[in-house]
Design an enzyme around this catalytic site. Structure first.
Site, PDB file in Angstrom:
ATOM      1  N   SER A  73       0.663  -1.249  -0.087  1.00 27.77           N
ATOM      2  CA  SER A  73       0.128   0.008  -0.166  1.00 27.77           C
ATOM      3  C   SER A  73       0.818   1.175  -0.031  1.00 27.77           C
ATOM      4  O   SER A  73       1.652   1.388  -0.885  1.00 27.77           O
ATOM      5  CB  SER A  73      -1.011   0.018   1.191  1.00 27.77           C
ATOM      6  OG  SER A  73      -2.018   0.988   1.178  1.00 27.77           O
ATOM      7  N   ASP A 186      -5.570  -3.787  -2.372  1.00 25.54           N
ATOM      8  CA  ASP A 186      -4.771  -3.578  -1.560  1.00 25.54           C
ATOM      9  C   ASP A 186      -4.143  -4.629  -0.825  1.00 25.54           C
ATOM     10  O   ASP A 186      -4.900  -5.593  -0.395  1.00 25.54           O
ATOM     11  CB  ASP A 186      -5.495  -2.467  -0.338  1.00 25.54           C
ATOM     12  CG  ASP A 186      -4.296  -1.738   0.272  1.00 25.54           C
ATOM     13  OD1 ASP A 186      -3.532  -2.337   1.121  1.00 25.54           O
ATOM     14  OD2 ASP A 186      -4.165  -0.596   0.421  1.00 25.54           O
TER      15      ASP A 186
END
Length: 294
Positions: A73, A186
């Site tokens: 991320s 993610d």
């Protein structure tokens, strides 16, 4: 009489020599040795990811230069810049210059996310001069989640911006990224602090940076904040488990910042720097520096 005196002197000399040898052995054992590649793992944390830049400043000042960088991320974004050759000080300049609107491509056509994610991909590729992952200066990997089966995916080749986009595609916030025909979201869903992937890429010693924190009564005003807060709560248990695999763990004090505190970039970078400097003694006791400090 002379024989007894000589014998005592000889015994004393042997004992002293033995003690010196044992002392030298103990000192040698206490000195940490570099046994291979140094890995740096940068965890997710949305706005708190700016703290990674401060940690990198402290590492370089202390003589640490990783050979392998892996991020999830926000950590993948910082990691991509670093692997491309940006110094932490150059990264700080970029961080303070880029505006939220530069990556906030509101999406109205696709109801699977508030943002398309294309602007983020384009921004990354512009800064790294469209170099694919395999052409970056350092070995780099971005971790994402396969939306179809829930597996962690290590992106280690191909479009750098696309990899960061996939690794940062928070469900509900960004539209899933499609890489090789597979929908990815993610990486924090399954590996918020991907130490094992740094070892997969050849790191024998790993410094991990966890910029997340347990929510401290942060008020979630809108959908975006609710999603990020929920995502963070979910990831803390996984982060705790993955952190145990690192040789050195650095945790900047980010408790006073929310996941959406993008306006606190300077303060977050400073928090990372403070944590990095505080960890130097522990690092040097476990991992010897491999570069000349500034």
């Amino acid at each position: 009489m002379l024989r007894r005196t000589f014998a005592r002197q000889l015994a004393t000399g042997v004992a002293a020599a033995s003690a010196l040898a044992l002392s030298g052995t103990a000192a040698a054992q206490a000195t940490p040795r570099r046994t291979g590649k140094l890995g740096l793992v940068l965890g997710g944390g949305s706005a708190r990811g700016f703290a990674h830049i401060g940690v990198l400043k402290a590492l370089e000042e202390s003589g640490y230069k990783p050979d392998v960088v892996v991020g999830t991320s926000a950590g993948s974004l910082v990691g991509a810049f670093y692997a491309a050759g940006f110094s932490p000080w150059q990264m700080e300049e970029v961080a303070l210059k880029v505006r939220d609107i530069d990556v906030a491509d509101f999406n109205s056509a696709n109801k699977r996310g508030m943002f398309a994610g294309e602007a983020l991909q384009k921004l990354i590729n512009e800064y790294v001069r469209n170099q694919p992952i395999e052409k970056l200066k350092l070995t780099f990997g971005a971790v994402a989640t396969n939306l179809n089966n829930g597996d962690a995916v290590l992106l280690r080749s191909g479009d750098t911006g696309q990899a960061v986009r996939a690794s940062s595609a928070i469900p509900g916030v960004f539209v899933p990224a499609v890489v090789g025909g597979v929908e990815l979201v993610d990486g924090g869903l399954v590996s918020p602090l991907p130490v094992r992937f740094a070892r997969t890429l050849g790191a024998s010693q790993v410094i991990a940076v966890d910029v997340g924190t347990k929510p401290q009564n942060n008020v979630s005003h809108g959908l975006y904040e609710v999603i990020l807060q929920s995502f963070e709560i979910m990831g803390r248990a996984l982060t705790h488990l993955e952190a145990k695999e690192a040789d050195v763990l650095i945790r900047p004090d980010t408790a006073r910042f929310s996941s959406t505190d993008f306006g606190a970039r300077k303060d977050l970078i400073q928090a990372g720097y403070v944590a990095g400097r505080a960890a130097v003694a522990e690092m040097k006791s476990k991992i010897p520096p491999n570069a000349r400090g500034n």
